[in-house]
Design a protein around this motif. Structure first.
Motif, short mmCIF file in Angstrom:
data_model
loop_
_atom_site.label_atom_id
_atom_site.label_comp_id
_atom_site.label_asym_id
_atom_site.label_seq_id
_atom_site.Cartn_x
_atom_site.Cartn_y
_atom_site.Cartn_z
N ARG A 7 4.37 20.54 7.17
CA ARG A 7 4.73 20.04 5.83
C ARG A 7 3.66 19.06 5.36
O ARG A 7 2.78 18.66 6.12
N GLU A 8 3.78 18.66 4.11
CA GLU A 8 2.91 17.60 3.60
C GLU A 8 3.24 16.31 4.34
O GLU A 8 4.38 16.11 4.78
N PRO A 9 2.26 15.42 4.47
CA PRO A 9 2.57 14.15 5.14
C PRO A 9 3.58 13.34 4.31
O PRO A 9 3.69 13.52 3.10
N LEU A 10 4.31 12.48 5.00
CA LEU A 10 5.25 11.58 4.35
C LEU A 10 4.46 10.56 3.54
O LEU A 10 3.51 9.94 4.04
N GLU A 11 4.84 10.37 2.28
CA GLU A 11 4.18 9.38 1.43
C GLU A 11 5.20 8.32 1.04
O GLU A 11 6.31 8.64 0.61
N PHE A 12 4.85 7.05 1.24
CA PHE A 12 5.76 5.96 0.87
C PHE A 12 4.98 4.67 0.66
O PHE A 12 3.84 4.54 1.08
N GLU A 13 5.63 3.72 -0.02
CA GLU A 13 5.04 2.40 -0.23
C GLU A 13 5.52 1.47 0.88
O GLU A 13 6.73 1.29 1.07
N VAL A 14 4.58 0.90 1.60
CA VAL A 14 4.89 0.03 2.73
C VAL A 14 5.61 -1.23 2.23
O VAL A 14 5.16 -1.88 1.28
N ASP A 32 0.85 -1.20 0.00
CA ASP A 32 0.00 0.00 0.00
C ASP A 32 0.88 1.25 0.00
O ASP A 32 1.97 1.26 0.57
N THR A 33 0.38 2.30 -0.61
CA THR A 33 1.01 3.61 -0.52
C THR A 33 0.24 4.37 0.55
O THR A 33 -0.99 4.41 0.52
N VAL A 34 0.97 4.94 1.49
CA VAL A 34 0.33 5.64 2.60
C VAL A 34 0.84 7.08 2.69
O VAL A 34 1.93 7.39 2.23
N LYS A 35 0.02 7.93 3.29
CA LYS A 35 0.43 9.28 3.67
C LYS A 35 0.27 9.36 5.17
O LYS A 35 -0.80 9.02 5.70
N ILE A 36 1.34 9.79 5.84
CA ILE A 36 1.32 9.76 7.29
C ILE A 36 2.03 10.99 7.87
O ILE A 36 3.05 11.42 7.36
N HIS A 37 1.42 11.57 8.90
CA HIS A 37 2.09 12.62 9.67
C HIS A 37 2.82 11.92 10.81
O HIS A 37 2.32 10.94 11.37
N TYR A 38 4.00 12.44 11.15
CA TYR A 38 4.80 11.80 12.19
C TYR A 38 5.55 12.85 13.00
O TYR A 38 5.78 13.97 12.55
N HIS A 39 5.91 12.44 14.21
CA HIS A 39 6.76 13.24 15.10
C HIS A 39 7.75 12.26 15.68
O HIS A 39 7.38 11.37 16.44
N GLY A 40 9.02 12.38 15.28
CA GLY A 40 10.06 11.45 15.74
C GLY A 40 10.85 12.03 16.90
O GLY A 40 11.30 13.16 16.85
N LYS A 41 10.99 11.21 17.95
CA LYS A 41 11.71 11.64 19.16
C LYS A 41 12.70 10.56 19.58
O LYS A 41 12.50 9.37 19.30
N LEU A 42 13.72 11.00 20.30
CA LEU A 42 14.62 10.07 20.98
C LEU A 42 13.98 9.68 22.30
O LEU A 42 13.00 10.30 22.73
N THR A 43 14.54 8.69 22.97
CA THR A 43 13.94 8.23 24.23
C THR A 43 14.00 9.29 25.33
O THR A 43 13.23 9.21 26.29
N ASP A 44 14.87 10.30 25.18
CA ASP A 44 14.91 11.38 26.18
C ASP A 44 13.91 12.49 25.85
O ASP A 44 13.86 13.51 26.54
N GLY A 45 13.11 12.30 24.78
CA GLY A 45 12.09 13.27 24.42
C GLY A 45 12.53 14.30 23.39
O GLY A 45 11.72 15.09 22.91
N THR A 46 13.81 14.30 23.02
CA THR A 46 14.32 15.25 22.03
C THR A 46 13.74 14.94 20.64
O THR A 46 13.83 13.81 20.17
#
Length: 151
Positions: A30-37, A8-22
């Motif tokens: 921005r536009e959501p990330l689009e990629f083929e799973v 499937d091709t998906v569009k997804i919003h994301y927030h990436g953090k390290l384990t310390d919350g950074t």
């Protein structure tokens, strides 16, 4: 309700953090990330994390380093002679550079130490060795691309 599956091709919003919350990356503003799973366009843990989600669903996933950018590799840390740097350049810890492997391939490195005669460079991915946390919101699922068989 349609759930994400490999292909499937998906569009997804994301927030990436390290384990310390950074925060290290986010699609906010921005536009959501689009990629083929399953196509290798994103790290394995991200692919696995979106699989089974439905449009509009939100969730948080934890990705261990082995399913992200892998462990830090000592062989990717090297010393480079200071006299090989341009004369007008003053190497400093934290400085990001692009190196060439002599075969036309460039790769990013970060200066991690400056010695009297050499500079220590780290060619590991900046997130190597890190466990990652992503807050996800699946915006859209497009079905798998049809298989076209040519005669």
């Amino acid at each position: 309700m349609q759930q994400v599956k490999k292909g499937d091709t998906v569009k997804i919003h994301y927030h990436g953090k390290l384990t310390d919350g950074t925060t290290f990356d986010s699609s906010e503003g921005r536009e959501p990330l689009e990629f083929e799973v399953g196509s290798g366009m994103v790290i394995p843990g991200f692919d696995a994390g979106v699989t089974g989600m439905a449009a509009g669903e939100k969730k948080t996933i934890h990705i261990p380093a082995d399913e992200a950018y892998g462990p830090k590799q000592e062989e990717m840390i090297m010393e480079f002679p200071k006299d090989k740097f341009p004369a007008d350049m003053t190497p400093e810890v934290g400085m990001q550079l692009n190196m060439s492997n002599g075969q036309g391939q460039n790769f990013p490195v970060v200066i991690v130490a400056v010695k009297d005669e050499a500079v220590v460079l780290d060619a590991n991915h900046p997130l190597a060795g890190e466990d990652l946390i992503f807050d996800l919101e699946l915006v859209e699922i497009s079905g798998s691309k049809p298989l076209i068989i040519m005669p």
